[in-house]
Design an enzyme around this catalytic site. Structure first.
Site, short mmCIF file in Angstrom:
data_model
loop_
_atom_site.label_atom_id
_atom_site.label_comp_id
_atom_site.label_asym_id
_atom_site.label_seq_id
_atom_site.Cartn_x
_atom_site.Cartn_y
_atom_site.Cartn_z
N SER A 174 61.36 0.23 -50.55
CA SER A 174 62.61 -1.50 -50.82
C SER A 174 63.16 -0.12 -48.41
O SER A 174 62.82 -1.26 -48.81
CB SER A 174 63.57 -0.99 -51.89
N LYS B 18 33.41 -3.60 -52.45
CA LYS B 18 32.24 -3.64 -50.45
C LYS B 18 32.79 -2.31 -50.12
O LYS B 18 32.96 -2.12 -48.93
CB LYS B 18 32.45 -4.64 -50.02
N GLN C 142 35.78 3.85 -48.85
CA GLN C 142 35.92 3.86 -47.59
C GLN C 142 37.58 4.84 -47.05
O GLN C 142 38.00 4.99 -47.82
CB GLN C 142 36.81 2.47 -47.40
N GLU D 181 47.76 -3.87 -45.73
CA GLU D 181 47.93 -5.25 -44.20
C GLU D 181 49.88 -5.02 -43.88
O GLU D 181 50.16 -4.78 -44.41
CB GLU D 181 47.55 -6.05 -44.75
N GLN E 168 53.79 2.59 -51.97
CA GLN E 168 54.11 3.75 -53.27
C GLN E 168 52.80 2.80 -54.52
O GLN E 168 52.12 1.86 -53.86
CB GLN E 168 54.64 3.47 -53.78
N THR F 237 43.44 1.06 -47.54
CA THR F 237 43.75 -0.22 -46.15
C THR F 237 45.06 -0.64 -46.30
O THR F 237 44.93 -1.54 -47.53
CB THR F 237 42.59 -1.17 -45.91
N TYR G 118 35.04 -0.86 -60.89
CA TYR G 118 35.22 -1.28 -58.95
C TYR G 118 33.98 -0.83 -59.02
O TYR G 118 34.47 0.74 -58.64
CB TYR G 118 36.48 -1.48 -58.44
#
Length: 192
Positions: free
Chosen positions: A107, A169, A173, A133, A152, A131, A166
């Protein structure tokens, strides 16, 4: 069910959930400064690897082909107004097959106009650095430093283990990872 700090600590202690490196969550002072484990989440820190789409190399972004990215490795980065960049967490996360996580921006960071996403969801069975964004919604640049708590993870227990956890792809990573949408089933030919 959203997991509490007590349950999160228990899963970490048993090794069912892994988050590395995780700062010592001992109370450092009365204000709990620097603590990563919160009452119902775990704060993750900004890593030092970033990816930016190379706008000078491609005329448009095509969902059927890999985008070209510029890789940046720095302790600090300035995110210009109304711009987008991929970043990574310092922490490597490994979820068991019966636990999912939501990625939420902090926040205090959101109130500065920095929007943080990762599509908002981490599937059961995922492992890797996350990753992020990042989008600067301001008229002013934002300076970001590696090591700062940036987002978080909120954990939720599944009613049972996922039948198909999962293994996709982005599994395993490291560093900020560009889109692999070109590998989606929609982009395969009829005889693939």
């Amino acid at each position: 069910m959203i997991l509490s700090d007590k349950t999160i600590r228990s899963l970490l202690d048993r090794g069912s959930l892994a988050i590395h490196p995780l700062e010592d969550d001992q109370i450092r002072d009365e204000l709990r400064m620097g603590r990563q484990i919160q009452p119902a989440s775990v704060d993750l820190r900004l890593g030092r690897h970033f990816l930016k789409v190379d706008e000078n190399d491609i005329p448009f972004i095509d969902l059927e082909h890999p985008a070209n990215y510029i890789s940046i490795e720095k302790e600090e980065i300035i995110l210009p107004p109304h711009s987008f960049i991929l970043a990574t967490t310092m922490e490597y996360v490994k979820l068991p097959d019966n636990l999912t996580a939501f990625v939420e921006g902090r926040s205090s960071i959101g109130r500065m106009g920095l929007f943080i996403q990762n599509a908002g969801w981490v599937d059961p069975g995922f492992e890797g650095e996350i990753t992020l964004e990042l989008y600067n919604a301001n008229q002013l640049p934002i300076k970001l430093k590696a090591g700062r708590r940036i987002c978080q993870l909120v954990f939720a227990q599944l009613d049972q283990k996922a039948q198909f956890p999962y293994r996709g792809k982005y599994q395993g990573q490291r560093k900020a990872t560009g889109s692999r949408v070109y590998a989606d089933i929609e982009n395969r030919g009829p005889h693939s």
